[in-house]
Design a protein around this motif. Structure first.
Motif, PDB file in Angstrom:
ATOM      1  N   GLY A  33     -20.554 -23.818 -17.976  1.00  0.00           N
ATOM      2  CA  GLY A  33     -20.349 -22.943 -17.072  1.00  0.00           C
ATOM      3  C   GLY A  33     -20.735 -23.529 -16.025  1.00  0.00           C
ATOM      4  N   ASN A  34     -22.107 -24.284 -16.292  1.00  0.00           N
ATOM      5  CA  ASN A  34     -22.222 -24.639 -14.674  1.00  0.00           C
ATOM      6  C   ASN A  34     -21.821 -25.943 -14.443  1.00  0.00           C
ATOM      7  OD1 ASN A  34     -24.718 -24.441 -17.380  1.00  0.00           O
ATOM      8  ND2 ASN A  34     -26.016 -24.826 -15.030  1.00  0.00           N
ATOM      9  N   PHE A  35     -21.378 -26.657 -14.748  1.00  0.00           N
ATOM     10  CA  PHE A  35     -19.787 -27.273 -14.336  1.00  0.00           C
ATOM     11  C   PHE A  35     -18.671 -27.190 -13.738  1.00  0.00           C
ATOM     12  CE2 PHE A  35     -23.087 -29.719 -16.847  1.00  0.00           C
ATOM     13  CZ  PHE A  35     -23.468 -30.572 -15.611  1.00  0.00           C
ATOM     14  N   LEU A  36     -17.945 -26.113 -14.776  1.00  0.00           N
ATOM     15  CA  LEU A  36     -16.614 -26.028 -14.486  1.00  0.00           C
ATOM     16  C   LEU A  36     -17.244 -24.094 -13.909  1.00  0.00           C
ATOM     17  CD1 LEU A  36     -14.726 -26.634 -17.326  1.00  0.00           C
ATOM     18  CD2 LEU A  36     -15.320 -28.465 -15.003  1.00  0.00           C
ATOM     19  N   ARG A  37     -17.739 -23.280 -13.842  1.00  0.00           N
ATOM     20  CA  ARG A  37     -17.683 -21.576 -13.740  1.00  0.00           C
ATOM     21  C   ARG A  37     -17.759 -21.694 -12.768  1.00  0.00           C
ATOM     22  NH1 ARG A  37     -18.906 -16.117 -14.539  1.00  0.00           N
ATOM     23  NH2 ARG A  37     -17.872 -15.425 -15.813  1.00  0.00           N
ATOM     24  N   PHE A  38     -19.088 -22.119 -12.397  1.00  0.00           N
ATOM     25  CA  PHE A  38     -19.861 -22.261 -11.298  1.00  0.00           C
ATOM     26  C   PHE A  38     -18.997 -22.139  -9.667  1.00  0.00           C
ATOM     27  CE2 PHE A  38     -22.857 -23.718  -7.410  1.00  0.00           C
ATOM     28  CZ  PHE A  38     -22.965 -22.338  -7.056  1.00  0.00           C
ATOM     29  N   PRO A  39     -17.926 -23.690  -9.680  1.00  0.00           N
ATOM     30  CA  PRO A  39     -17.701 -24.085  -8.766  1.00  0.00           C
ATOM     31  C   PRO A  39     -16.757 -22.822  -8.654  1.00  0.00           C
ATOM     32  CG  PRO A  39     -18.097 -26.055  -9.384  1.00  0.00           C
ATOM     33  CD  PRO A  39     -18.717 -24.423 -10.608  1.00  0.00           C
ATOM     34  N   GLY A  40     -15.385 -22.719  -9.632  1.00  0.00           N
ATOM     35  CA  GLY A  40     -14.107 -22.436  -9.146  1.00  0.00           C
ATOM     36  C   GLY A  40     -14.930 -20.650  -8.866  1.00  0.00           C
ATOM     37  N   VAL A  41     -15.790 -20.189  -9.870  1.00  0.00           N
ATOM     38  CA  VAL A  41     -16.468 -18.561  -8.920  1.00  0.00           C
ATOM     39  C   VAL A  41     -17.014 -18.610  -7.623  1.00  0.00           C
ATOM     40  CG1 VAL A  41     -17.857 -17.163  -9.995  1.00  0.00           C
ATOM     41  CG2 VAL A  41     -16.626 -18.075 -11.244  1.00  0.00           C
ATOM     42  N   ALA A  42     -17.474 -19.489  -7.138  1.00  0.00           N
ATOM     43  CA  ALA A  42     -17.870 -19.426  -5.700  1.00  0.00           C
ATOM     44  C   ALA A  42     -16.991 -19.527  -4.893  1.00  0.00           C
ATOM     45  CB  ALA A  42     -19.161 -20.855  -6.031  1.00  0.00           C
ATOM     46  N   PRO A 217     -32.139 -35.267 -19.967  1.00  0.00           N
ATOM     47  CA  PRO A 217     -31.978 -36.721 -19.094  1.00  0.00           C
ATOM     48  C   PRO A 217     -30.879 -37.640 -19.150  1.00  0.00           C
ATOM     49  CG  PRO A 217     -34.073 -37.162 -20.300  1.00  0.00           C
ATOM     50  CD  PRO A 217     -33.206 -35.963 -21.065  1.00  0.00           C
ATOM     51  N   ALA A 218     -30.093 -37.678 -20.104  1.00  0.00           N
ATOM     52  CA  ALA A 218     -28.852 -38.102 -19.817  1.00  0.00           C
ATOM     53  C   ALA A 218     -27.846 -37.531 -19.629  1.00  0.00           C
ATOM     54  CB  ALA A 218     -27.826 -38.807 -21.520  1.00  0.00           C
ATOM     55  N   LEU A 219     -27.784 -36.302 -19.018  1.00  0.00           N
ATOM     56  CA  LEU A 219     -26.709 -34.846 -18.672  1.00  0.00           C
ATOM     57  C   LEU A 219     -27.056 -35.301 -17.576  1.00  0.00           C
ATOM     58  CD1 LEU A 219     -24.912 -33.136 -20.115  1.00  0.00           C
ATOM     59  CD2 LEU A 219     -27.280 -31.529 -19.847  1.00  0.00           C
ATOM     60  N   ILE A 220     -28.765 -35.538 -17.088  1.00  0.00           N
ATOM     61  CA  ILE A 220     -28.748 -36.309 -15.202  1.00  0.00           C
ATOM     62  C   ILE A 220     -28.170 -37.303 -15.072  1.00  0.00           C
ATOM     63  CG2 ILE A 220     -30.555 -35.886 -13.735  1.00  0.00           C
ATOM     64  CD1 ILE A 220     -32.420 -34.666 -15.078  1.00  0.00           C
ATOM     65  N   ALA A 371     -34.873 -22.658 -13.465  1.00  0.00           N
ATOM     66  CA  ALA A 371     -35.015 -23.542 -12.292  1.00  0.00           C
ATOM     67  C   ALA A 371     -33.816 -24.082 -12.530  1.00  0.00           C
ATOM     68  CB  ALA A 371     -35.652 -23.936 -11.825  1.00  0.00           C
ATOM     69  N   GLY A 372     -34.196 -25.054 -13.570  1.00  0.00           N
ATOM     70  CA  GLY A 372     -33.230 -26.467 -14.407  1.00  0.00           C
ATOM     71  C   GLY A 372     -32.343 -25.713 -14.941  1.00  0.00           C
ATOM     72  N   ASN A 373     -31.474 -24.509 -14.842  1.00  0.00           N
ATOM     73  CA  ASN A 373     -30.100 -24.541 -15.285  1.00  0.00           C
ATOM     74  C   ASN A 373     -29.656 -24.243 -13.675  1.00  0.00           C
ATOM     75  OD1 ASN A 373     -28.046 -23.302 -16.445  1.00  0.00           O
ATOM     76  ND2 ASN A 373     -28.544 -21.594 -15.478  1.00  0.00           N
ATOM     77  N   GLY A 374     -30.804 -23.895 -13.322  1.00  0.00           N
ATOM     78  CA  GLY A 374     -29.767 -23.465 -11.242  1.00  0.00           C
ATOM     79  C   GLY A 374     -29.424 -25.448 -10.686  1.00  0.00           C
ATOM     80  N   PHE A 375     -30.404 -26.099 -10.804  1.00  0.00           N
ATOM     81  CA  PHE A 375     -31.002 -27.392 -11.074  1.00  0.00           C
ATOM     82  C   PHE A 375     -28.983 -27.362 -11.211  1.00  0.00           C
ATOM     83  CE2 PHE A 375     -31.005 -32.067 -11.732  1.00  0.00           C
ATOM     84  CZ  PHE A 375     -31.190 -32.790 -10.168  1.00  0.00           C
ATOM     85  N   PHE A 376     -29.007 -27.522 -12.130  1.00  0.00           N
ATOM     86  CA  PHE A 376     -27.526 -28.451 -12.901  1.00  0.00           C
ATOM     87  C   PHE A 376     -26.019 -27.987 -12.738  1.00  0.00           C
ATOM     88  CE2 PHE A 376     -30.276 -30.437 -16.092  1.00  0.00           C
ATOM     89  CZ  PHE A 376     -29.829 -31.479 -16.972  1.00  0.00           C
ATOM     90  N   GLU A 377     -26.106 -26.554 -11.880  1.00  0.00           N
ATOM     91  CA  GLU A 377     -24.802 -25.455 -11.498  1.00  0.00           C
ATOM     92  C   GLU A 377     -24.855 -26.081 -10.459  1.00  0.00           C
ATOM     93  OE1 GLU A 377     -24.351 -21.888 -13.857  1.00  0.00           O
ATOM     94  OE2 GLU A 377     -25.395 -20.963 -11.785  1.00  0.00           O
ATOM     95  N   GLY A 430     -13.067 -39.875 -19.024  1.00  0.00           N
ATOM     96  CA  GLY A 430     -14.405 -40.101 -20.316  1.00  0.00           C
ATOM     97  C   GLY A 430     -15.423 -39.273 -19.422  1.00  0.00           C
ATOM     98  N   LEU A 431     -16.484 -40.308 -18.906  1.00  0.00           N
ATOM     99  CA  LEU A 431     -17.661 -39.862 -18.507  1.00  0.00           C
ATOM    100  C   LEU A 431     -18.151 -38.889 -18.066  1.00  0.00           C
ATOM    101  CD1 LEU A 431     -20.685 -41.264 -18.238  1.00  0.00           C
ATOM    102  CD2 LEU A 431     -20.070 -41.504 -16.561  1.00  0.00           C
ATOM    103  N   PHE A 432     -17.453 -37.671 -17.667  1.00  0.00           N
ATOM    104  CA  PHE A 432     -17.102 -36.153 -17.070  1.00  0.00           C
ATOM    105  C   PHE A 432     -16.929 -35.568 -18.437  1.00  0.00           C
ATOM    106  CE2 PHE A 432     -15.118 -32.572 -16.095  1.00  0.00           C
ATOM    107  CZ  PHE A 432     -16.245 -31.988 -14.529  1.00  0.00           C
ATOM    108  N   PHE A 433     -15.886 -35.984 -19.342  1.00  0.00           N
ATOM    109  CA  PHE A 433     -15.742 -35.613 -20.869  1.00  0.00           C
ATOM    110  C   PHE A 433     -17.156 -34.861 -21.683  1.00  0.00           C
ATOM    111  CE2 PHE A 433     -11.683 -34.549 -19.229  1.00  0.00           C
ATOM    112  CZ  PHE A 433     -11.439 -33.470 -19.669  1.00  0.00           C
ATOM    113  N   PHE A 434     -17.721 -36.673 -21.635  1.00  0.00           N
ATOM    114  CA  PHE A 434     -19.100 -36.920 -22.367  1.00  0.00           C
ATOM    115  C   PHE A 434     -20.120 -35.940 -21.629  1.00  0.00           C
ATOM    116  CE2 PHE A 434     -22.096 -39.755 -23.894  1.00  0.00           C
ATOM    117  CZ  PHE A 434     -22.383 -39.709 -25.516  1.00  0.00           C
ATOM    118  N   LEU A 435     -20.200 -36.183 -19.989  1.00  0.00           N
ATOM    119  CA  LEU A 435     -20.988 -34.944 -19.605  1.00  0.00           C
ATOM    120  C   LEU A 435     -20.965 -33.140 -20.210  1.00  0.00           C
ATOM    121  CD1 LEU A 435     -22.887 -34.709 -16.207  1.00  0.00           C
ATOM    122  CD2 LEU A 435     -21.271 -33.149 -17.070  1.00  0.00           C
TER     123      LEU A 435
END
Lengths: 634, 49
Positions: A33-42, A217-220, A371-377, A430-435
Motif C-alpha cells: 500500500g505504501n509503494f503502490l496504493r498511496f501514489p495511485g490514490v493520490a 534498513p534493506a527496504l530503505i 512517521a516511519g510508515n509515512g516516510f516510506f509512503e 527484480g529489485l522493485f519486486f524484491f522490495l
C-alpha cells in the motif's frame, strides 16, 4: 501474587529492544500500500491537494487510533494478555462480551494473511523471474519474428510483461496453480508460507524482531537505489506521450493541443494538452495540487452497434484544487489510505504493544512507527512509482488504478511494462519486486502474531503448538485463495469483507470501547506513563468526539458507495447471483466458518481464564493492573 | 511540474522525513533510553519441545 502467572501458563515473550518494537510495528504497516496504493490514490484524488485531507486524517484518525492501540496493548500486557480477546476483557474489567468482540481482531489479520500470502508470492516470483532471466525469455518469446528494436517488438514485449501475471497467478483459470505447479506462483506460495512460519516459529524476538531489524534498513536501501534510478532517467527516448484534458478556460491557450479533438462532457468542453513523459512531468502528475479522473465520452463519428451501444473513448481529465477539496471521495480516499496504511484496527498494534515493558514509552514509539510508515509512503513511494509509470505507461491506466485504489493493477500490470523500457529495467524490476516482497513479509508476519498469542493464552498451549494449529488453518485458507484463482474472485471478496468492511467495524468498536466504555481519562493515563513526548491537550476531545464522528462519516460514505443489493459484493450473495457464480458466497461462508471457529475458542478461553482467576492463578480482572506494579513487577 | 506542485512535494517529503528523523533521534538519544534496551528474556516454554 507470587503464585500468579500469565494466562499462557509460563514466562512471557518480550521485545529485545525498543527500536526493535518500533521497527516491527513500522514493518507491519509498511507494505504494498505504501509503494503502490498511496501514489495511485493520490493521483486520482487531488494529486498534491490530496495531502491536505491525508494529513488531517492522519492527525484525527490514524495517530489517535494507533495510540489507543498502543495504550490498550501495554495496559493488558501487564496482566500477561496479548490477544485482543484478552486485552478487551482486561480493559473492561472482565466483561465477557468484550472478549467476543476480539474475534474481529483475530479473523481480520488471519484472513488477510490468507490472500496476502498470494500477493507476497507474486512479488517474490516476479523478482526471481526478472533476476534469473525468465522475464527476458518471456519477452523474447513474444517478440519472435519481429525486427529487433522495432515499435512492434517493443509493444509485444511490453504486452508480454504486462500479461505475465495472468498465467503466473492463475488469474485465467481455477486450479491452474495445481495443474501447472512449476510454471505458476505455486512454488513461491509454498516458499513464502514456509518463510513466514519459520520466522514466527522462532518467536517474537528471534523471528519477527530479528527479521525486521534486517529487512527495514534493506527496504530503505532498495528504495533509494530504485529512486535514484527513476530520478536520473530524465526525458528518456520512447517515453509515452500523454493527452490530458482540461475544462475550457482553465489552462493557457498556448498549452491547448489544437491537433487533437476537444470533447464535451456534462456540459463542459474538455480541451486537450499533450505532455511528454519525463521525470519532471511525472512528478508533476503526482504532486501538482490538482486531481485526475477518467471519463468516458462517445467516440466522435462512431456508430452504435446492433445492441445500441455507442463506442466510447476514455479521457484523463484534470480537476482543479478546489473541486478536489470539495469532493467527498477525496476525503474518503484519504481516510481510507491512512487507515489501511497504518495497520490500525488490524489487531496487530495492540498485540505488539502488549509485549512492551510497563513503563516503556509508547507515545513516542507510536508516533515514530506512524512517521516511519509515512516516510516510506510519501518520501519513497510518492517519489518513485508515478514518475516511472508516467514515463512509459498510460496515464489512463495509472488514474484508473488509483480510482479503484488497486495496488495490483499499478504494480503487476503497469510497472512490468515500464521496466521493459527502462535501461537496466530487468535488474531494477527484480529489485522493485524484491522490495515489495520484503515489505510484504514484514506485514504478513505481523498478521500471524495476534492469533498465535490468542492460542497460547486462550488454550494454555506453547508457542510451537500454536504455530502448528495456525499453520493448518492458514494453509487451508491460503490454498483456497491460491487454487480458486480465476478472476481473483476469492481474493477480491476476502479483501472487501475483511480488509475493508471488518476493519472499519473494528476501528469503530475500539474507539467506542476506549473513549466511552473504558474512559478516555483512564486510557490516556496509560498512554502518558513513560511518555517521552508531550501529548496534545486536544487529544481527549479528539478521541471522544472527532475520531468517532469522522469514522462514522467515512464509514457511512463507504457503505453508500460500496454496499448495494443490486450488485457488487453484497449483491453477489443473492440466491440468483449464487446460482450464477457461487464463489463469492463460498468465500463469505469460509470467513464465517473461521469466525465461528475462533468464537468457540474464545468461549473456551474465557471459561479457562475464569477458572484460573477463581483459583487465584490469574488476578481479578476488575482490579487495576497498576496495582500489580507495586512491588516492582515492572 | 508547477510551482505549487514543487512546494507541495518539498513540504510533504521534507516534512515527513524530518518528523521521522526527529523521532528516531529522540528514541535513540533520550537520557535513560538504554533502560529500554532490555535483553531478550527467553522464549515462552513450549510444552512440545
Amino acid at each position: 501474587m507470587a503464585a500468579q502467572q500469565s494466562p499462557g501458563g509460563g514466562g512471557r515473550e518480550a521485545w529485545g529492544s525498543r527500536l526493535g518494537v518500533i521497527l516491527a510495528v513500522t514493518g507491519s504497516a509498511v507494505g504494498l500500500g505504501n509503494f503502490l496504493r498511496f501514489p495511485g490514490v493520490a493521483v486520482a484524488n487531488g494529486g498534491g491537494a490530496f495531502m491536505v485531507p491525508y494529513i488531517i486524517a492522519f492527525l484525527i484518525v490514524g495517530l489517535p487510533i494507533a495510540w489507543i492501540e498502543w495504550a490498550m496493548g501495554r495496559y493488558a500486557g501487564r496482566r500477561g494478555f496479548s490477544s485482543a480477546a484478552g486485552i478487551y476483557r482486561v480493559m473492561t474489567g472482565g466483561k465477557t462480551w468484550a472478549s467476543y468482540l476480539g474475534v474481529l481482531a483475530l479473523i481480520i489479520p488471519v484472513v488477510i494473511y490468507m490472500y496476502y500470502l498470494s500477493v507476497e508470492a507474486w512479488c517474490l516470483g516476479f523478482a526471481w523471474h526478472y533476476w534469473t532471466g525468465g522475464m527476458a525469455v518471456t519477452v523474447a518469446t513474444a517478440q519472435q519474428g519481429m525486427a529487433a528494436g522495432s515499435a512492434e517488438a517493443t509493444e509485444a514485449g511490453v504486452g508480454a510483461a504486462n500479461n505475465y501475471l495472468v498465467g503466473f497467478s492463475g488469474l485465467g483459470e481455477n486450479f491452474s496453480l495445481a495443474t501447472n505447479f512449476w510454471t505458476t506462483a505455486a512454488p513461491f506460495v509454498l516458499l513464502c508460507f514456509v518463510i513466514n512460519f519459520f520466522l514466527i516459529w522462532r518467536g517474537l524476538n528471534k523471528g519477527i524482531e530479528l527479521f525486521c531489524r534486517w529487512a527495514m534498513p534493506a527496504l530503505i536501501l532498495c528504495s533509494i537505489v530504485i529512486l535514484a534510478r527513476v530520478l536520473t532517467l530524465g526525458s528518456p527516448e520512447g517515453a509515452t506521450e500523454h493527452t490530458i484534458y482540461h475544462p475550457e478556460g482553465s489552462i493557457a491557450t498556448e498549452r491547448v493541443d489544437a491537433a487533437k479533438p476537444s470533447y464535451e462532457h456534462e456540459g463542459t468542453l474538455l480541451v486537450p494538452e499533450t505532455v511528454q513523459g519525463s521525470v519532471g512531468t511525472g512528478l508533476g502528475f503526482m504532486w501538482n495540487p490538482v486531481g485526475h479522473s477518467t471519463v468516458k465520452v462517445p467516440t466522435p463519428g462512431a456508430e452504435a452497434d446492433a445492441d445500441g451501444v455507442v463506442p466510447t473513448t476514455s479521457l484523463v481529465v484534470e480537476e482543479s484544487f478546489l473541486s478536489a477539496m470539495m469532493d467527498p471521495d477525496t476525503w474518503l480516499a484519504a481516510a481510507g489510505q491512512i487507515f489501511f496504511s497504518l495497520s490500525v484496527a488490524l489487531g496487530v498494534i495492540i498485540t505488539y504493544a502488549s509485549y512492551t515493558k510497563p513503563k516503556d514509552d509508547i507515545a513516542l514509539s507510536g508516533l515514530t512507527a506512524a512517521a516511519g510508515n509515512g516516510f516510506f509512503e510519501i518520501a519513497l513511494g510518492g517519489m518513485m512509482v508515478i514518475p516511472a509509470a508516467f514515463m512509459f505507461a498510460s496515464s489512463g491506466a495509472i488514474v484508473s488504478a488509483g480510482e479503484k485504489a488497486s495496488s495490483l493493477s499499478l504494480g503487476f500490470f503497469a510497472l512490468p511494462g515500464v521496466f521493459e523500457h527502462m535501461p537496466g529495467g530487468h535488474f531494477f524490476g527484480g529489485l522493485f519486486f524484491f522490495l515489495l516482497f520484503l515489505a510484504a513479509v514484514t506485514s504478513s508476519l505481523s498478521m500471524l502474531q495476534p492469533a498465535i498469542a490468542f492460542l497460547e493464552e486462550g488454550l494454555g498451549i506453547g508457542r510451537h503448538a500454536s504455530v502448528a494449529i495456525l499453520g493448518v488453518i492458514t494453509a487451508l485458507g491460503a490454498g483456497f485463495v491460491a487454487l480458486i484463482s480465476s478472476g481473483l474472485t476469492v481474493l477480491d471478496h476476502m479483501d472487501f469483507w475483511m480488509g475493508n468492511f471488518a476493519l472499519f467495524l473494528l476501528a469503530m468498536a475500539q474507539i467506542v470501547l476506549f473513549a466511552w466504555v473504558v474512559g478516555v481519562d483512564k486510557g490516556l493515563k496509560e498512554l502518558s506513563i513513560g511518555a517521552e513526548i508531550t501529548l496534545p491537550r486536544s487529544l481527549p476531545f479528539v478521541l471522544r468526539y472527532v475520531t468517532p464522528s469522522f469514522l462514522v462519516l467515512v464509514f457511512g460514505f463507504w457503505l453508500v458507495k460500496n454496499i448495494s443489493l443490486d450488485g457488487g459484493y453484497l449483491g453477489a450473495l443473492r440466491p440468483s447471483a449464487i446460482a450464477e457464480d457461487p464463489i463469492p458466497a463460498l468465500t463469505v461462508l469460509f470467513i464465517l466458518v473461521i469466525a465461528a471457529f475462533f468464537l468457540l475458542l474464545i468461549m473456551e478461553a474465557v471459561k479457562r481464564w475464569k477458572r484460573l482467576e477463581a483459583a487465584g492463578v490469574l488476578p481479578d480482572p476488575s482490579r487495576d493492573p497498576d496495582e500489580d506494579l507495586e512491588g516492582g513487577a515492572a | 511540474m508547477s510551482v505549487g506542485g514543487i512546494l507541495v512535494m518539498l513540504a510533504s517529503v521534507l516534512g515527513i522525513t524530518s518528523l521521522f528523523a526527529w523521532c528516531i533521534y529522540k528514541v535513540l538519544s533520550t537520557p535513560g533510553s538504554e533502560q529500554h534496551l532490555h535483553g531478550f528474556e527467553g522464549e515462552l516454554p513450549d510444552k512440545d519441545t
